[in-house]
Design a protein around this motif. Structure first.
Motif, PDB file in Angstrom:
ATOM      1  N   LEU A 108       0.818  -1.201   0.000  1.00 11.51           N
ATOM      2  CA  LEU A 108       0.000   0.000   0.000  1.00 11.51           C
ATOM      3  C   LEU A 108       0.860   1.263   0.000  1.00 11.51           C
ATOM      4  O   LEU A 108       1.737   1.425   0.842  1.00 11.51           O
ATOM      5  N   LEU A 109       0.593   2.176  -0.977  1.00  9.41           N
ATOM      6  CA  LEU A 109       1.338   3.429  -1.045  1.00  9.41           C
ATOM      7  C   LEU A 109       0.958   4.340   0.114  1.00  9.41           C
ATOM      8  O   LEU A 109       1.818   4.993   0.717  1.00  9.41           O
ATOM      9  N   GLY A 110      -0.321   4.397   0.424  1.00  6.44           N
ATOM     10  CA  GLY A 110      -0.769   5.239   1.523  1.00  6.44           C
ATOM     11  C   GLY A 110      -2.257   5.500   1.441  1.00  6.44           C
ATOM     12  O   GLY A 110      -2.968   4.907   0.632  1.00  6.44           O
ATOM     13  N   MET A 111      -2.727   6.421   2.287  1.00  6.16           N
ATOM     14  CA  MET A 111      -4.165   6.630   2.419  1.00  6.16           C
ATOM     15  C   MET A 111      -4.480   8.126   2.557  1.00  6.16           C
ATOM     16  O   MET A 111      -3.875   8.829   3.358  1.00  6.16           O
ATOM     17  N   PHE A 112      -5.437   8.588   1.752  1.00  6.48           N
ATOM     18  CA  PHE A 112      -5.920   9.961   1.824  1.00  6.48           C
ATOM     19  C   PHE A 112      -6.980  10.101   2.914  1.00  6.48           C
ATOM     20  O   PHE A 112      -7.645   9.137   3.279  1.00  6.48           O
ATOM     21  N   ALA A 113      -7.167  11.325   3.380  1.00  5.01           N
ATOM     22  CA  ALA A 113      -8.260  11.640   4.309  1.00  5.01           C
ATOM     23  C   ALA A 113      -8.461  13.151   4.327  1.00  5.01           C
ATOM     24  O   ALA A 113      -7.507  13.918   4.169  1.00  5.01           O
ATOM     25  N   GLU A 114      -9.706  13.561   4.496  1.00  3.42           N
ATOM     26  CA  GLU A 114     -10.022  14.964   4.745  1.00  3.42           C
ATOM     27  C   GLU A 114     -10.109  15.149   6.255  1.00  3.42           C
ATOM     28  O   GLU A 114     -10.853  14.437   6.925  1.00  3.42           O
ATOM     29  N   ILE A 115      -9.357  16.105   6.783  1.00  8.25           N
ATOM     30  CA  ILE A 115      -9.250  16.270   8.228  1.00  8.25           C
ATOM     31  C   ILE A 115      -9.638  17.690   8.621  1.00  8.25           C
ATOM     32  O   ILE A 115      -9.102  18.664   8.079  1.00  8.25           O
ATOM     33  N   TYR A 116     -10.568  17.820   9.544  1.00  6.65           N
ATOM     34  CA  TYR A 116     -11.018  19.134  10.002  1.00  6.65           C
ATOM     35  C   TYR A 116      -9.878  19.922  10.637  1.00  6.65           C
ATOM     36  O   TYR A 116      -9.034  19.354  11.346  1.00  6.65           O
ATOM     37  N   ASP A 117      -9.882  21.216  10.358  1.00  7.74           N
ATOM     38  CA  ASP A 117      -8.897  22.111  10.968  1.00  7.74           C
ATOM     39  C   ASP A 117      -9.611  23.020  11.966  1.00  7.74           C
ATOM     40  O   ASP A 117     -10.160  24.061  11.599  1.00  7.74           O
TER      41      ASP A 117
END
Length: 223
Positions: A108-117
């Motif tokens: 697995l290359l990696g994983m995206f995510a949208e993260i609240y700021d």
């Protein structure tokens, strides 16, 4: 605790899961009940709940893209304190993703995510559930290895009303922690496919994608 996949809106566990989502997330972040039918039946979209003593106490949705060898965490919800639900979901999700990547002949290359700021938007309450506090979640995700992409990020509202949603960062958790950048083309392709389900795109999102198309690389910055 059990890790159970949901594949139908007819599953009674899905009603419990959707109710939990509405308790925790802002309305514009929750897809309508009936609109879940096709996503749940899509073999590429993986929706799991954490079941404790017959109660849905957590849930996560994610997907794996074979052609790019990356994953996307759509959301993770912890519905109760003091049960190790976050670690339980993260471990089972990663184990599943590694298995999917291995079946694809890759690591697995990696994983995206949208993260609240929360440093930009202060009114996220997330149902008053302390583990879902955006300050806590942001630090936990940083500890897991997520990094912030160097993008002024917006995304289309899940209400499909053409509104732009701000106050989030687009992040990536590389399997190799030394990775410091991503190809801009990967991000463009990913976001274009990911949001294809929403025909009403805000102009701010279109402008963001257009700018990305002019770049070669996007830096991964500390979260």
């Amino acid at each position: 605790m059990e890790y159970i996949r949901i594949t139908s809106i007819e599953d009674p566990l899905f009603r419990s899961m959707h109710n939990l989502m509405k308790e925790v997330f802002p309305p514009e972040e929750v897809l309508e009940y009936e609109l879940w039918k096709e996503p749940l039946e899509d073999p590429g979209i993986r929706v799991f709940v954490a079941l404790h003593e017959g109660e849905v106490v957590g849930t996560t949705e994610y997907r794996y893209y074979e052609d790019w060898n990356v994953a996307m965490t759509d959301f993770t919800i912890i519905g109760r304190e003091g049960h190790g639900i976050g670690r339980f979901l993260a471990q089972h999700r990663l184990k599943d993703l590694h298995a999917l990547a291995a079946a694809n002949g890759k690591e697995l290359l990696g994983m995206f995510a949208e993260i609240y700021d929360p440093y930009r938007v202060s009114d996220y309450e997330f149902g008053g559930i302390k583990p879902m506090d955006p300050f806590v979640r942001r630090e936990v995700l940083s500890h897991l290895g997520y990094k912030r992409t160097d993008i002024d990020y917006v995304h289309p509202s899940w209400n499909n009303d053409g509104e732009a949603v701000t106050g989030l960062d687009f992040c990536f958790m590389p399997s190799d922690d030394s990775m410091s950048e991503l190809p801009a083309e990967l991000i463009v392709n990913f976001l274009t496919r990911y949001y294809a389900v929403l025909p009403e795109k805000p102009q701010a999102w279109l402008d963001m994608v257009a700018k990305l198309k002019q770049r070669e690389k996007v830096a991964l910055l500390p979260l």
